[in-house]
Design a protein around this motif. Structure first.
Motif, PDB file in Angstrom:
ATOM      1  N   SER A   1       0.595  -0.991  -0.091  1.00 19.69           N
ATOM      2  CA  SER A   1       0.380  -0.197   0.069  1.00 19.69           C
ATOM      3  C   SER A   1       0.719   1.472  -0.484  1.00 19.69           C
ATOM      4  O   SER A   1       0.089   2.189  -0.568  1.00 19.69           O
ATOM      5  N   GLY A   2       2.012   1.074   0.470  1.00 22.56           N
ATOM      6  CA  GLY A   2       3.131   2.394   0.046  1.00 22.56           C
ATOM      7  C   GLY A   2       3.727   2.334  -0.586  1.00 22.56           C
ATOM      8  O   GLY A   2       3.366   3.457  -1.177  1.00 22.56           O
ATOM      9  N   GLN A   3       3.841   1.691  -1.348  1.00 25.94           N
ATOM     10  CA  GLN A   3       4.065   2.077  -3.165  1.00 25.94           C
ATOM     11  C   GLN A   3       3.201   2.501  -3.732  1.00 25.94           C
ATOM     12  O   GLN A   3       3.288   2.945  -4.166  1.00 25.94           O
TER      13      GLN A   3
ATOM     14  N   LEU B   1       0.128   4.512  -2.721  1.00 27.59           N
ATOM     15  CA  LEU B   1       0.355   5.595  -2.511  1.00 27.59           C
ATOM     16  C   LEU B   1       1.279   6.325  -2.897  1.00 27.59           C
ATOM     17  O   LEU B   1       1.008   7.904  -3.487  1.00 27.59           O
ATOM     18  N   THR B   2       2.502   5.805  -3.065  1.00 28.46           N
ATOM     19  CA  THR B   2       3.963   7.016  -3.597  1.00 28.46           C
ATOM     20  C   THR B   2       3.342   7.254  -4.921  1.00 28.46           C
ATOM     21  O   THR B   2       4.014   8.384  -5.444  1.00 28.46           O
ATOM     22  N   PHE B   3       3.183   5.976  -5.370  1.00 26.74           N
ATOM     23  CA  PHE B   3       3.277   5.885  -7.349  1.00 26.74           C
ATOM     24  C   PHE B   3       2.085   7.025  -7.725  1.00 26.74           C
ATOM     25  O   PHE B   3       1.993   7.159  -8.487  1.00 26.74           O
ATOM     26  N   TYR B   4       0.790   7.409  -6.936  1.00 23.79           N
ATOM     27  CA  TYR B   4      -0.303   7.450  -7.099  1.00 23.79           C
ATOM     28  C   TYR B   4      -0.050   9.215  -7.110  1.00 23.79           C
ATOM     29  O   TYR B   4      -0.136   9.737  -7.656  1.00 23.79           O
ATOM     30  N   MET B   5       0.506   9.583  -6.189  1.00 19.86           N
ATOM     31  CA  MET B   5       0.765  10.689  -5.230  1.00 19.86           C
ATOM     32  C   MET B   5       1.429  11.576  -6.340  1.00 19.86           C
ATOM     33  O   MET B   5       1.556  12.721  -6.944  1.00 19.86           O
ATOM     34  N   LYS B   6       2.892  10.276  -6.291  1.00 13.39           N
ATOM     35  CA  LYS B   6       3.843  11.236  -7.569  1.00 13.39           C
ATOM     36  C   LYS B   6       2.900  11.331  -9.110  1.00 13.39           C
ATOM     37  O   LYS B   6       3.199  12.861  -9.894  1.00 13.39           O
ATOM     38  N   ASN B   7       2.130  10.575  -9.379  1.00 19.68           N
ATOM     39  CA  ASN B   7       1.432  10.801 -10.959  1.00 19.68           C
ATOM     40  C   ASN B   7       0.499  11.817 -10.589  1.00 19.68           C
ATOM     41  O   ASN B   7       0.434  12.987 -11.712  1.00 19.68           O
TER      42      ASN B   7
END
Length: 164
Positions: free
Chosen positions: A112-114, A116-122
């Motif tokens: 889930s951390g990965q 979340l990071t992907f969607y926030m960066k995107n």
């Protein structure tokens, strides 16, 4: 149409609001009543399971009415439906698969951390580009063409965002 609306209102009242209030009263007025706390925990576990599988069975005719009747059956004091459904069906099934469920949930928590990071960066990347396009439109000498460009950019941004 009217029947479906009435069914949804009744489900909201008798499937969610009234049981939530009864659960609240149990927690606040009788916090040491383990039997009632267990009863309401069982109810909400079953409701969560129904909601989890709802997309697979909601196509059935009169599904809303069946769901309402089932929820009332679960909390109605004379039927003790939560006890019966939980002890007869849900508990044995979940106990059988508990280690596998626990392992998969741990895996999902780790990922889930990965995600979340992907969607926030995107979101940050595409949001910055969109903001710059809007800013360019505001300071541009050709407002007509720039507005259409920004609109097309915002549509493509929304499509890219929804595709992940």
């Amino acid at each position: 149409m009217l029947g479906e609306l009435l069914s949804r209102i009744l489900l909201l009242l008798f499937g969610y609001a009234m049981p939530a209030f009864e659960c609240f009263k149990t927690v606040e007025a009788r916090p040491n009543d383990a039997h009632m706390l267990r009863f309401w925990c069982q109810y909400w576990i079953i409701v969560a399971m129904v909601i989890a599988v709802e997309s697979f069975i909601s196509w059935m005719p009169m599904y809303g009415e069946i769901k309402l009747a089932f929820f009332v059956y679960l909390w109605y004091p004379k039927t003790k439906g939560s006890d019966i459904v939980y002890d007869t069906f849900l508990r044995p099934m979940v106990m059988q698969y508990e280690p596998n469920i626990e392992q998969r949930l741990l895996h999902l928590r780790g990922r889930s951390g990965q995600l979340l990071t992907f969607y926030m960066k995107n979101f940050a990347d595409k949001g910055t580009a969109f903001f710059m396009d809007v800013l360019r439109c505001v300071v541009s000498d050709e407002p007509g063409a720039s507005v259409s460009e920004v609109l097309s950019t915002s549509i493509s941004w929304a499509m890219c965002w929804s595709q992940g």
